[in-house]
Design a protein around this motif. Sequence first.
Motif, PDB file in Angstrom:
ATOM      1  N   GLU A   7       0.846  -1.193   0.000  1.00  0.00           N
ATOM      2  CA  GLU A   7       0.000   0.000   0.000  1.00  0.00           C
ATOM      3  C   GLU A   7       0.881   1.242   0.000  1.00  0.00           C
ATOM      4  O   GLU A   7       2.054   1.196   0.361  1.00  0.00           O
ATOM      5  N   HIS A   8       0.304   2.370  -0.424  1.00  0.00           N
ATOM      6  CA  HIS A   8       1.049   3.613  -0.425  1.00  0.00           C
ATOM      7  C   HIS A   8       1.121   4.209   0.975  1.00  0.00           C
ATOM      8  O   HIS A   8       0.292   3.910   1.844  1.00  0.00           O
ATOM      9  N   MET A   9       2.105   5.068   1.180  1.00  0.00           N
ATOM     10  CA  MET A   9       2.266   5.731   2.475  1.00  0.00           C
ATOM     11  C   MET A   9       1.160   6.764   2.698  1.00  0.00           C
ATOM     12  O   MET A   9       0.717   7.430   1.758  1.00  0.00           O
ATOM     13  N   MET A  64       4.735   1.238  -3.284  1.00  0.00           N
ATOM     14  CA  MET A  64       3.707   0.478  -2.584  1.00  0.00           C
ATOM     15  C   MET A  64       4.285  -0.643  -1.736  1.00  0.00           C
ATOM     16  O   MET A  64       3.636  -1.151  -0.842  1.00  0.00           O
ATOM     17  N   SER A  65       5.529  -1.035  -2.031  1.00  0.00           N
ATOM     18  CA  SER A  65       6.158  -2.111  -1.259  1.00  0.00           C
ATOM     19  C   SER A  65       7.197  -1.562  -0.286  1.00  0.00           C
ATOM     20  O   SER A  65       8.087  -2.283   0.158  1.00  0.00           O
ATOM     21  N   TRP A  66       7.078  -0.290   0.066  1.00  0.00           N
ATOM     22  CA  TRP A  66       8.116   0.429   0.812  1.00  0.00           C
ATOM     23  C   TRP A  66       8.573  -0.313   2.069  1.00  0.00           C
ATOM     24  O   TRP A  66       9.770  -0.430   2.325  1.00  0.00           O
ATOM     25  N   ALA A  67       7.644  -0.821   2.861  1.00  0.00           N
ATOM     26  CA  ALA A  67       8.026  -1.479   4.123  1.00  0.00           C
ATOM     27  C   ALA A  67       8.609  -2.868   3.868  1.00  0.00           C
ATOM     28  O   ALA A  67       9.629  -3.236   4.455  1.00  0.00           O
ATOM     29  N   TYR A  68       7.976  -3.628   2.994  1.00  0.00           N
ATOM     30  CA  TYR A  68       8.433  -4.992   2.715  1.00  0.00           C
ATOM     31  C   TYR A  68       9.799  -4.983   2.048  1.00  0.00           C
ATOM     32  O   TYR A  68      10.708  -5.721   2.448  1.00  0.00           O
ATOM     33  N   SER A  69       9.961  -4.144   1.011  1.00  0.00           N
ATOM     34  CA  SER A  69      11.237  -4.121   0.301  1.00  0.00           C
ATOM     35  C   SER A  69      12.363  -3.602   1.191  1.00  0.00           C
ATOM     36  O   SER A  69      13.505  -4.055   1.082  1.00  0.00           O
ATOM     37  N   THR A  70      12.046  -2.676   2.085  1.00  0.00           N
ATOM     38  CA  THR A  70      13.052  -2.185   3.032  1.00  0.00           C
ATOM     39  C   THR A  70      13.524  -3.313   3.937  1.00  0.00           C
ATOM     40  O   THR A  70      14.730  -3.490   4.173  1.00  0.00           O
ATOM     41  N   SER A  71      12.583  -4.099   4.444  1.00  0.00           N
ATOM     42  CA  SER A  71      12.944  -5.199   5.342  1.00  0.00           C
ATOM     43  C   SER A  71      13.781  -6.247   4.622  1.00  0.00           C
ATOM     44  O   SER A  71      14.758  -6.781   5.168  1.00  0.00           O
ATOM     45  N   LYS A  72      13.432  -6.559   3.372  1.00  0.00           N
ATOM     46  CA  LYS A  72      14.167  -7.583   2.633  1.00  0.00           C
ATOM     47  C   LYS A  72      15.552  -7.084   2.206  1.00  0.00           C
ATOM     48  O   LYS A  72      16.510  -7.865   2.158  1.00  0.00           O
ATOM     49  N   ALA A  73      15.665  -5.797   1.897  1.00  0.00           N
ATOM     50  CA  ALA A  73      16.988  -5.245   1.595  1.00  0.00           C
ATOM     51  C   ALA A  73      17.889  -5.343   2.824  1.00  0.00           C
ATOM     52  O   ALA A  73      19.083  -5.648   2.720  1.00  0.00           O
ATOM     53  N   ALA A  74      17.310  -5.094   3.989  1.00  0.00           N
ATOM     54  CA  ALA A  74      18.079  -5.219   5.238  1.00  0.00           C
ATOM     55  C   ALA A  74      18.462  -6.669   5.501  1.00  0.00           C
ATOM     56  O   ALA A  74      19.572  -6.953   5.976  1.00  0.00           O
TER      57      ALA A  74
END
Length: 288
Positions: A109-111, A170-180
Amino acid sequence: MPPLSKLQGKNVIITGASVGIGEEMAYICAKHGANIVIASRRTKLLEKVASECKIISPNQRIKIVTCDLKHEEGCEYLLNSSVNYFNEINNKKPEIDMLILNHAMSLFEHMDFNNPALMIEKLRDIMMANLIGFATLSHLAIPHMISKKGEEFKSIIVLSSIISMISLGMSWAYSTSKAAVNSYFVSLNEELEYQGLQNQIKITLCYLGSINTITMRNNTDKYFPKWLIDHVVVNAEETAKIILQSGLNGQKELWYPSYGVLFRYAYGIFPGIMRKLGFLIQKHLMTN
């Protein structure tokens, strides 16, 4: 790739095993004679998976552990339960042979800039499950995976995503976690090598694309034509087999489907074009 028969007699922990790829890996491990601990927050779904495993291999050992791996207590409970279980069924071989870090929280979802507190809360929850949960479990498991000289290496299989390399708004939180997650386990791999443990514990970092799972379809079918998704996604069972073989092989990275590595290099060489493409995809999603 090594044969899946090498799973015979191995002590395996699978997180997020109630649905999707984790569920498929549980069935494959049961079929090939592994001693399995399956973990998830959903007891009824775990019980269903355990029942299917018993049908596949009636004499095979399997234990379910209901836990929330977003919390340290849940991670400790899973590892202690697993070690005790492996010791109970074979006290001559109580160690963990394979830890599969598969559980994940997702958000598409968007911020909402009018509600920053909610956005940070969502990011914190996802980071706790997807990053801190993975890190906590790996650190708790490693003392039980250090093998004696001459023994076969132990495996930590980490499920990441191509979207960790190519982030959409739209994947801001998920992609951030996976990059980490990517950064953390590359560092952990180097630390194992620094401490001389690289031949005893091997980490396989899996960059996955569009896999045909319920979670994935729930996020995509409402935005894209079904026929398009059907042609893009790959089979979850086949994905599970390749992930397990990669872990048994001790390889550092798995890109599956293989086109994912092309996105990786395209994003590095043509970042502006790839970001524009991502923006157009998001615009389509918002319009629809």
